[in-house]
Design a protein around this motif. Structure first.
Motif, PDB file in Angstrom:
ATOM      1  N   TRP A   1      21.614 -21.123  29.274  1.00 10.13           N
ATOM      2  CA  TRP A   1      20.310 -20.851  28.664  1.00 10.13           C
ATOM      3  C   TRP A   1      19.589 -22.150  28.318  1.00 10.13           C
ATOM      4  O   TRP A   1      18.377 -22.293  28.569  1.00 10.13           O
ATOM      5  CB  TRP A   1      20.496 -19.995  27.398  1.00 10.13           C
ATOM      6  N   ASN A   2      20.311 -23.090  27.753  1.00 11.13           N
ATOM      7  CA  ASN A   2      19.689 -24.363  27.391  1.00 11.13           C
ATOM      8  C   ASN A   2      19.237 -25.153  28.609  1.00 11.13           C
ATOM      9  O   ASN A   2      18.224 -25.855  28.568  1.00 11.13           O
ATOM     10  CB  ASN A   2      20.660 -25.204  26.550  1.00 11.13           C
ATOM     11  N   ALA A   3      20.003 -25.035  29.716  1.00 14.17           N
ATOM     12  CA  ALA A   3      19.642 -25.765  30.938  1.00 14.17           C
ATOM     13  C   ALA A   3      18.302 -25.292  31.489  1.00 14.17           C
ATOM     14  O   ALA A   3      17.439 -26.111  31.839  1.00 14.17           O
ATOM     15  CB  ALA A   3      20.744 -25.593  31.987  1.00 14.17           C
ATOM     16  N   ILE A   4      18.102 -23.968  31.568  1.00 12.47           N
ATOM     17  CA  ILE A   4      16.838 -23.468  32.124  1.00 12.47           C
ATOM     18  C   ILE A   4      15.681 -23.731  31.160  1.00 12.47           C
ATOM     19  O   ILE A   4      14.565 -24.057  31.579  1.00 12.47           O
ATOM     20  CB  ILE A   4      16.949 -21.967  32.494  1.00 12.47           C
ATOM     21  N   MET A   5      15.941 -23.632  29.855  1.00 11.71           N
ATOM     22  CA  MET A   5      14.887 -23.925  28.882  1.00 11.71           C
ATOM     23  C   MET A   5      14.514 -25.405  28.914  1.00 11.71           C
ATOM     24  O   MET A   5      13.333 -25.768  28.867  1.00 11.71           O
ATOM     25  CB  MET A   5      15.338 -23.526  27.475  1.00 11.71           C
TER      26      MET A   5
ATOM     27  N   SER B   1      25.146 -24.210  35.564  1.00  9.58           N
ATOM     28  CA  SER B   1      24.281 -24.954  34.645  1.00  9.58           C
ATOM     29  C   SER B   1      23.860 -26.290  35.252  1.00  9.58           C
ATOM     30  O   SER B   1      22.706 -26.706  35.118  1.00  9.58           O
ATOM     31  CB  SER B   1      25.009 -25.197  33.319  1.00  9.58           C
ATOM     32  N   ALA B   2      24.813 -26.955  35.916  1.00 15.51           N
ATOM     33  CA  ALA B   2      24.499 -28.246  36.544  1.00 15.51           C
ATOM     34  C   ALA B   2      23.507 -28.066  37.694  1.00 15.51           C
ATOM     35  O   ALA B   2      22.644 -28.926  37.913  1.00 15.51           O
ATOM     36  CB  ALA B   2      25.787 -28.900  37.051  1.00 15.51           C
ATOM     37  N   LEU B   3      23.624 -26.958  38.428  1.00 10.22           N
ATOM     38  CA  LEU B   3      22.675 -26.677  39.511  1.00 10.22           C
ATOM     39  C   LEU B   3      21.270 -26.436  38.949  1.00 10.22           C
ATOM     40  O   LEU B   3      20.272 -26.927  39.499  1.00 10.22           O
ATOM     41  CB  LEU B   3      23.132 -25.464  40.317  1.00 10.22           C
ATOM     42  N   ILE B   4      21.177 -25.681  37.856  1.00  7.98           N
ATOM     43  CA  ILE B   4      19.884 -25.441  37.205  1.00  7.98           C
ATOM     44  C   ILE B   4      19.254 -26.766  36.808  1.00  7.98           C
ATOM     45  O   ILE B   4      18.075 -27.031  37.077  1.00  7.98           O
ATOM     46  CB  ILE B   4      20.069 -24.535  35.968  1.00  7.98           C
TER      47      ILE B   4
ATOM     48  N   LEU C   1      15.925 -19.381  39.970  1.00 11.15           N
ATOM     49  CA  LEU C   1      16.661 -18.498  40.888  1.00 11.15           C
ATOM     50  C   LEU C   1      18.167 -18.602  40.625  1.00 11.15           C
ATOM     51  O   LEU C   1      18.873 -17.591  40.582  1.00 11.15           O
ATOM     52  CB  LEU C   1      16.339 -18.869  42.332  1.00 11.15           C
ATOM     53  N   CYS C   2      18.666 -19.843  40.455  1.00 11.95           N
ATOM     54  CA  CYS C   2      20.089 -20.042  40.145  1.00 11.95           C
ATOM     55  C   CYS C   2      20.441 -19.360  38.829  1.00 11.95           C
ATOM     56  O   CYS C   2      21.493 -18.719  38.710  1.00 11.95           O
ATOM     57  CB  CYS C   2      20.413 -21.534  40.061  1.00 11.95           C
ATOM     58  N   PHE C   3      19.552 -19.506  37.849  1.00 15.87           N
ATOM     59  CA  PHE C   3      19.797 -18.902  36.538  1.00 15.87           C
ATOM     60  C   PHE C   3      19.856 -17.383  36.644  1.00 15.87           C
ATOM     61  O   PHE C   3      20.756 -16.743  36.091  1.00 15.87           O
ATOM     62  CB  PHE C   3      18.687 -19.323  35.571  1.00 15.87           C
ATOM     63  N   ASP C   4      18.897 -16.785  37.352  1.00 13.46           N
ATOM     64  CA  ASP C   4      18.837 -15.323  37.465  1.00 13.46           C
ATOM     65  C   ASP C   4      20.043 -14.751  38.200  1.00 13.46           C
ATOM     66  O   ASP C   4      20.421 -13.598  37.972  1.00 13.46           O
ATOM     67  CB  ASP C   4      17.551 -14.904  38.174  1.00 13.46           C
ATOM     68  N   ARG C   5      20.640 -15.547  39.097  1.00 18.44           N
ATOM     69  CA  ARG C   5      21.760 -15.047  39.908  1.00 18.44           C
ATOM     70  C   ARG C   5      23.113 -15.261  39.247  1.00 18.44           C
ATOM     71  O   ARG C   5      24.136 -14.843  39.794  1.00 18.44           O
ATOM     72  CB  ARG C   5      21.747 -15.731  41.277  1.00 18.44           C
ATOM     73  N   MET C   6      23.152 -15.915  38.098  1.00 20.71           N
ATOM     74  CA  MET C   6      24.437 -16.175  37.442  1.00 20.71           C
ATOM     75  C   MET C   6      25.027 -14.879  36.881  1.00 20.71           C
ATOM     76  O   MET C   6      24.368 -14.182  36.109  1.00 20.71           O
ATOM     77  CB  MET C   6      24.265 -17.197  36.321  1.00 20.71           C
TER      78      MET C   6
END
Length: 772
Positions: free
Chosen positions: A469-473, A439-442, A456-461
């Motif tokens: 979810w909140n981080a990418i949004m 989440s911190a990386l996203i 990309l980080c989110f998709d690979r988790m």
């Protein structure tokens, strides 16, 4: 005659040798027997005795082999123990029990369970003394599945009727969070003792089950089982861990009134709860008790006192307790640094941390992580990056908590290369799959303008929680990509992840940035209707921004008037900002007056109203507001921008000429301004909010920090490379036009993050569509 005498002599000699051999063997056996009964034998000595046992033929004696097994187990010689037990033709229950007890005592749980399996495979039935050691191992490994198998075995073999066996299963189920199973075992016990009662009470307390705690505690009194210190401590610590701070303090009080003297464990368990309640009066009373009982030398108690005073904002008392500590340890130092950080005293935290380092105290990963988090949370981002490097140089290895504390600092100042280095470290150490690291990386990549890398980080988790979810949004919302935010929201629904209030903040923010007024209003209504989430103050602030930015200022004001609670500075600030865009002075003055009441010492509100007057040319009103600021001792926050060049972060202030390349920057800036004029792009002097000549206005515009940062990047990076700038204020229209021109003229992609959102400049266009 002589011949017979000689034969007799020969027989005598022969018999003497046999007797001597028997005597020697008996003597060796005695020595070996006595040696095996000691617990201080080293591993080489154990091996020597093993060799002697084999030499004199005692290796078939189960008594000697069992003693050897115990010694090898104490020396953690798993392979040797396994080989030895295989050499025994007929191992018995006692043989295996010895190993099981030894490895269980040393907390080598895997080996304990292995030998229990071997015991069963030999057709041997364990006794009631073996099972508690096996269950303890299942508990230590959190191996609920195997624990249930042992439970089933005990039920079928009749071993479950033993009270010690039953008590061990209660501990297993409590530790594994299976309180319903623990309660069932408890209810089936023939004799409910203080150990089983204490374990169940502690488990319920840790789970926050107040009603169940009272029921079991009442049951103890009913059956005549008197609670002991372990019972009380379990409840205090359990309620504290579950966040039921008031209950923890009340149990502590009841314990004291019942005649039980709290010990150091009790005190160090209740003080964090007192700190969370910020009840300094109770904390002072406990502090007095600590000195009366002589707990001042207990390091855990003193550390808890420091932590409590820090949470209660009593920095003076916190420092005093630390200074009076006779023998300081790393726990107390960590509590001191955290206390300063919690109260926003970053400089004091840094000073204390460096002082402790100079005293050659061996600081641990918690110490370094605390100070890095402190700097990252309070605007000292460059210091956080420096500390992270020093941490590794000092030999302390960062962990899955350190990285999420560091990454916000990288994102705050767009230190992309540092963020990538932290990402690489997390990959090498295998912590990148941690949901908080992910989440911190996203968040970091989104803050650094690399939303594609964030995705990309989110998709690979492998595992995602609501934070991911909140981080990418939130990242997409910051970049103004409302379509992507809505798409992620629908993906979230399909994955059965329930949204929370932060999710809807991102949705509403994205809609306001992109002008999706209708969709935003729909999401606001769905929040409570479909998801049962009551709108908070931040949601109303987003709705006011959404409506007012779309020109619906009356609807926005009506929303404020009809809010179910008193609007705060965020709500009125959203309206005031939009009044600037739409030049509505009447509403601006109303919103500003509310803000002056709520935040009398915030210069930003005065500056914003002054700017609205200046846009209309109302210079007398501008002077009036600025005189008011001056009389209150307030100054406008200077514009400041950051840019990372060759792994170094440069900070540029508006109008500041201290940068070593400033003369080159200004010369390049002049040339760019001339090129703009050739193409018919004139400076937008209306953004100079001072009553001066146009030429002076152009000069002022050249000193804006984001322009200086972009030009510095042009001078120091290869042609065609991407530039990334962070600004502490909202980007002005003139700078926005300037950077659009530069992106086309210099064929550069430029990312600028201001206080509102991200702007992606490319080929003379901006991702915001000139709507910000």
């Amino acid at each position: 005659m002589y011949l017979n005498k000689g034969k007799a002599n020969t027989n005598t000699i022969t018999m003497s040798k046999q007797a001597l051999r028997v005597l020697n063997n008996h003597h060796s056996t005695t020595i070996i027997f006595n040696s095996l009964n000691t617990t201080t034998l080293s591993l080489p000595q154990t091996r020597q005795i093993h060799a002697q046992i084999i030499r004199i033929g005692l290796h078939l004696n189960s008594h000697f082999t069992t003693k050897l097994l115990s010694l090898y187990a104490n020396h953690l010689q798993f392979t040797q123990s396994n080989n030895l037990i295989k050499s025994i033709q007929h191992p018995d229950v006692f043989t295996f029990s010895t190993l099981i007890h030894a490895y269980s005592k040393l907390n080598h749980f895997t080996q304990t369970i292995y030998f229990f399996s071997q015991m069963i495979s030999h057709g041997l039935v364990p006794d009631t003394r073996v099972i508690p050691s096996v269950v303890k191992s299942c508990t230590g490994l959190y191996d609920l599945k195997r624990g249930k198998q042992v439970h089933g075995f005990c039920l079928t073999s009749g071993l479950f009727q033993d009270s010690f066996v039953q008590s061990s299963f209660i501990h297993l189920y409590v530790k594994c969070g299976q309180l319903s199973y623990a309660r069932k075992v408890f209810d089936e016990m023939s004799e409910q003792d203080v150990v089983s009662c204490s374990a169940l009470v502690s488990g319920y307390a840790r789970d926050g089950c107040v009603k169940e705690v009272k029921l079991v505690f009442g049951r103890m009194i009913e059956i005549g089982v008197e609670p002991n210190l372990v019972s009380w401590n379990g409840m205090v610590a359990g309620f504290n861990q579950s966040g039921l701070c008031l209950e923890a303090v009340m149990v502590f009080r009841e314990m004291h009134l019942s005649g039980f003297k709290p010990d150091g464990t009790t005190v160090s368990s209740v003080l964090p709860a007192v700190g969370d309640l910020e009840d300094v009066m109770v904390g002072v009373q406990i502090h007095g008790y600590v000195y009366k009982q002589g707990f001042g030398s207990d390091k855990c108690v003193v550390s808890a006192l420091i932590d409590m005073y820090g949470k209660c904002s009593c920095v003076g008392m916190m420092s005093l307790v630390f200074e009076e500590m006779p023998d300081r340890d790393v726990g107390a130092c960590n509590a001191l640094v955290s206390g300063f950080a919690r109260n926003g005293l970053t400089d004091d935290a840094l000073e204390a941390f460096n002082r402790l380092r100079n005293q050659e105290l061996e600081l641990n990963v918690v110490s370094w992580t605390s100070i890095i988090a402190c700097c990252s949370q309070h605007g000292k981002d460059i210091e956080a990056l420096d500390l992270f490097r020093e941490m590794q140089v000092s030999g302390v290895k960062p962990n899955a908590v350190t990285i999420p504390c560091l990454l916000p600092a990288c994102g705050n100042i767009a230190a992309l290369m540092h963020g990538k280095a932290a990402h690489g470290f997390s990959l090498r150490t295998g912590i990148s799959d941690n949901v908080y690291v992910g989440s911190a990386l996203i968040d970091m990549y989104a803050n650094c303008g690399r939303i594609n890398l964030a995705r990309l980080c989110f998709d690979r988790m492998p595992i995602r929680n609501i934070v991911c979810w909140n981080a990418i949004m939130g990242g997409y919302a910051m970049h103004g990509n409302a379509k992507e935010v809505i798409e992620i929201f629908h993906l979230m629904a399909k994955s059965d992840q329930k949204p929370d209030f932060i999710t809807f903040t991102s949705l509403l923010s994205a809609c306001s940035h992109s002008g999706f007024t209708e969709q935003g209003e729909q999401f606001f209504n769905k929040m409570s209707k479909d998801y049962g989430i009551k709108p908070r103050i931040e949601h109303y602030a987003c709705l006011v921004t959404l409506l007012s930015r779309a020109g619906k200022l009356k609807e926005a004001f009506s929303t404020i008037e009809n809010m179910p609670f008193e609007p705060d500075a965020c709500v009125w600030g959203a309206l005031l900002s939009s009044c600037r865009v739409h030049n509505n002075i009447k509403l601006a003055e109303m919103a500003a007056n509310k803000l002056f009441e709520l935040e009398p010492n915030n210069p930003g509100n005065y500056v914003l109203l002054s700017n609205i007057y200046a846009n209309k040319g109302l210079w007398k009103e501008v002077d009036r507001v600025r005189d008011l600021m001056k009389s209150m001792g307030m100054k406008k926050n200077p514009g400041c921008s950051w840019i990372e060049i060759k792994n170094k972060v440069h900070m540029l202030l508006a109008g500041d000429a201290s940068h070593p390349q400033m003369s080159e920057v200004l010369e390049k800036l002049d040339n760019m301004s001339m090129e703009m004029k050739k193409f018919g792009c004139l400076p937008v002097t209306s953004f100079v909010l001072q009553d001066v000549e146009d030429q002076e206005k152009e000069h002022i515009l050249c000193g804006h920090s984001e322009k200086l940062a972009v030009v510095l990047g042009l001078l120091n990076t290869p042609q065609g490379s991407t530039l990334q700038v962070i600004k502490n204020l909202r980007i002005c229209g003139d700078c926005h036009d300037f950077i659009k021109f530069i992106s086309k003229f210099e064929q550069r992609q430029i990312f600028v993050r201001d206080t509102n959102r991200f702007h992606h400049f490319k080929d003379g266009l901006c991702s915001c569509g000139d709507y910000w």
